[in-house]
Design an enzyme around this catalytic site. Structure first.
Site, mmCIF file in Angstrom:
data_model
loop_
_atom_site.group_PDB
_atom_site.id
_atom_site.type_symbol
_atom_site.label_atom_id
_atom_site.label_comp_id
_atom_site.label_asym_id
_atom_site.label_seq_id
_atom_site.Cartn_x
_atom_site.Cartn_y
_atom_site.Cartn_z
ATOM 1 N N TYR A 13 64.401 30.329 50.482
ATOM 2 C CA TYR A 13 64.572 30.761 49.099
ATOM 3 C C TYR A 13 65.435 32.010 48.990
ATOM 4 C CZ TYR A 13 61.217 27.662 46.810
ATOM 5 O OH TYR A 13 60.579 26.576 46.279
ATOM 6 N N LYS B 134 56.518 23.609 61.702
ATOM 7 C CA LYS B 134 57.370 22.503 62.153
ATOM 8 C C LYS B 134 58.066 22.963 63.434
ATOM 9 C CE LYS B 134 59.371 18.455 61.589
ATOM 10 N NZ LYS B 134 58.648 17.174 61.708
ATOM 11 N N ASP C 186 54.509 17.800 58.270
ATOM 12 C CA ASP C 186 54.542 16.400 57.810
ATOM 13 C C ASP C 186 53.174 15.742 57.985
ATOM 14 O OD1 ASP C 186 55.048 16.700 60.533
ATOM 15 O OD2 ASP C 186 56.527 15.097 60.656
ATOM 16 N N ASP D 260 55.848 25.463 48.815
ATOM 17 C CA ASP D 260 56.258 24.926 47.517
ATOM 18 C C ASP D 260 55.926 23.432 47.461
ATOM 19 O OD1 ASP D 260 57.518 24.833 44.983
ATOM 20 O OD2 ASP D 260 59.268 23.928 45.928
ATOM 21 N N ASP E 215 52.477 21.427 45.490
ATOM 22 C CA ASP E 215 52.600 20.380 44.460
ATOM 23 C C ASP E 215 51.842 19.129 44.900
ATOM 24 O OD1 ASP E 215 54.290 21.975 42.885
ATOM 25 O OD2 ASP E 215 55.480 20.235 42.300
HETATM 26 C C1 IPM Z 1 56.623 27.169 42.232
HETATM 27 C C2 IPM Z 1 57.864 26.660 41.527
HETATM 28 C C3 IPM Z 1 59.020 27.611 41.830
HETATM 29 C C4 IPM Z 1 59.228 27.635 43.328
HETATM 30 C C5 IPM Z 1 60.314 27.256 41.078
HETATM 31 C C6 IPM Z 1 60.109 27.234 39.583
HETATM 32 C C7 IPM Z 1 61.451 28.166 41.454
HETATM 33 O O1 IPM Z 1 58.153 25.374 41.902
HETATM 34 O O2 IPM Z 1 56.206 28.305 41.942
HETATM 35 O O3 IPM Z 1 56.086 26.437 43.057
HETATM 36 O O4 IPM Z 1 59.956 26.776 43.854
HETATM 37 O O5 IPM Z 1 58.684 28.518 43.983
HETATM 38 MG MG MG Z 2 56.736 24.530 43.171
#
Ligand code: IPM
Ligand code: MG
Length: 375
Positions: free
Chosen positions: A152, A202, A234, A258, A262
């Site tokens: 990032y 990884k 993975d 990240d 999710d």
């Molecule tokens: C998160 C989001 C952010 C990230 C985006 C909005 C930049 O997906 O906080 O997980 O990738 O960190």
């Molecule tokens: Mg995210």
């Protein structure tokens, strides 16, 4: 005692409406904790423009006035950011809310430790797409993501080579100090829970993971009471679906965090159930892990769980009010247990009663108000 300032960055899309519910809970926490002289919480809540809407109104997604507000504040509560594709396209690439506001916010306050609780208790079980046998006694994972390093924030370069090919180069960089500080936070968290830490990496491919694992091992020597288990990222993705109960605390670098967070939202059934805390050495900010859902914005249908959960994390981490935070979590669970749901979480065929964002917030506040008061 002087007032504790909280910067409220409503953000975009559903941000303002779920922030209003968060404010109800903050005000209630304040009144519950301002009863006597030894226990006198006074909150100053100040809104600041942030995100795509801030770009349209002020020509900057993270305006100077908001930066100053955040500098002054004791903590920051942030809503989701981003608009629909069409409106986003109108914003210059570097001014879009992720690059122009969110990453600079993380960098400014060096919020390296991102806590993303992945919890599925009682009345929330029916949201999960996993079979009851897989969910078992419930899901309760603390996912810890390093938030200010790695891909990032590494150097980025794009160009055209002599042979005419377009290329891109992005670097993934960590030094041992960056790894050490997140490792320490993760071990301490594991020690305070079940004494098991899953390190996600990884190292069969990435040199960054080799150093990461080395430092984890070194820090681990100071935490002899915590069992350190290494899992490839993975494989971890698979185990999260097949057997989430094996995890308690997980730690990982920025990009892995990240993606897996999710996925963790996916096994709960919605990213709407994912609050988070982003802690730095001096300041913390709190935010839902989900996006701004522009398609349902302004319709009073978004669930405020992740925003109110972020308030609970703020009460615990920035104000030291752990018992109050627990009451807020319990209040939210109670509303689900009573069979209420918002339209964004409603499942076809479920008997849950659909209510609006503000009604959901009101019910959480009602339950919280009846919790035993602070000592
Ligand atoms: C998160 C989001 C952010 C990230 C985006 C909005 C930049 O997906 O906080 O997980 O990738 O960190
Ligand atoms: Mg995210």
């Amino acid at each position: 005692m002087s007032a504790f300032t909280i910067a409220l960055l409503d953000g975009d899309g559903i941000g303002p409406e779920i922030m209003s519910e968060a404010v109800k809970i903050l005000r209630l926490a304040e009144s519950r904790n301002s009863g006597n002289s030894s226990n006198c919480l006074e909150l100053e809540l100040q809104h600041g423009a942030f995100g795509a809407s801030a770009w349209f109104c002020h020509g900057d997604p993270f305006p100077e006035a908001t930066r100053e507000l955040c500098d002054r504040a004791g903590a920051i509560l942030k809503g989701p950011i981003g608009l629909d594709h069409e409106r986003t396209e109108q914003i210059p690439v570097d001014m879009r809310p992720e690059r122009g506001a969110l990453l600079p916010l993380r960098q400014r306050f060096d919020t390296f430790a991102n806590f993303r609780p992945v919890r599925l208790a009682g009345g929330l079980r029916h949201f999960s797409p996993l079979k009851p046998a897989v969910i078992g006694a419930g899901i309760d994972i603390m996912l810890i993501r390093e938030l200010v390093g790695g891909l990032y924030f590494g150097a980025k370069e794009t160009g055209r080579r002599a042979d005419g090919r377009r290329y891109v180069r992005e670097s993934l960089e960590y030094d041992d100090a960056q790894i050490e500080r997140i490792a320490r936070v993760a071990f301490e968290t594991a020690r305070s829970r079940k004494g098991v830490l899953h390190n996600i990496h990884k190292s069969n491919v990435l040199k960054s993971s080799v150093l990461w694992n080395e430092v984890l091992g070194e820090v681990g020597r100071e935490f002899a009471d915590v069992e350190l288990r290494h899992v490839l990222v993975d494989a971890a993705a698979t185990y999260l679906c097949l057997d989430p109960g094996q995890f308690d605390v997980m730690v990982m670098e920025n990009m892995f965090g990240d993606i897996l967070s999710d996925q963790a939202g996916g096994i709960l059934g919605s990213l709407g159930l994912m609050p988070s805390a982003c802690l730095g050495p001096d300041k913390a900010y709190y935010e839902p892990s989900h996006g701004s859902a522009p398609d349902i914005a302004g319709r009073n249908v978004a669930n405020p769980y992740s925003m109110i959960g972020s308030v609970a994390m703020l009460l615990e981490q920035s104000l030291g009010l752990k018992a109050e935070a627990d009451h807020v979590w319990r209040a939210m669970r109670a509303v689900f247990d009573q069979g209420y749901v918002t339209a964004d979480l409603a499942r076809q065929g479920s008997k849950a009663r659909t209510i609006g964002t503000s009604a959901f917030g009101d019910l959480v506040a009602e339950h919280y108000a009846t919790a035993p008061g602070p000592a």
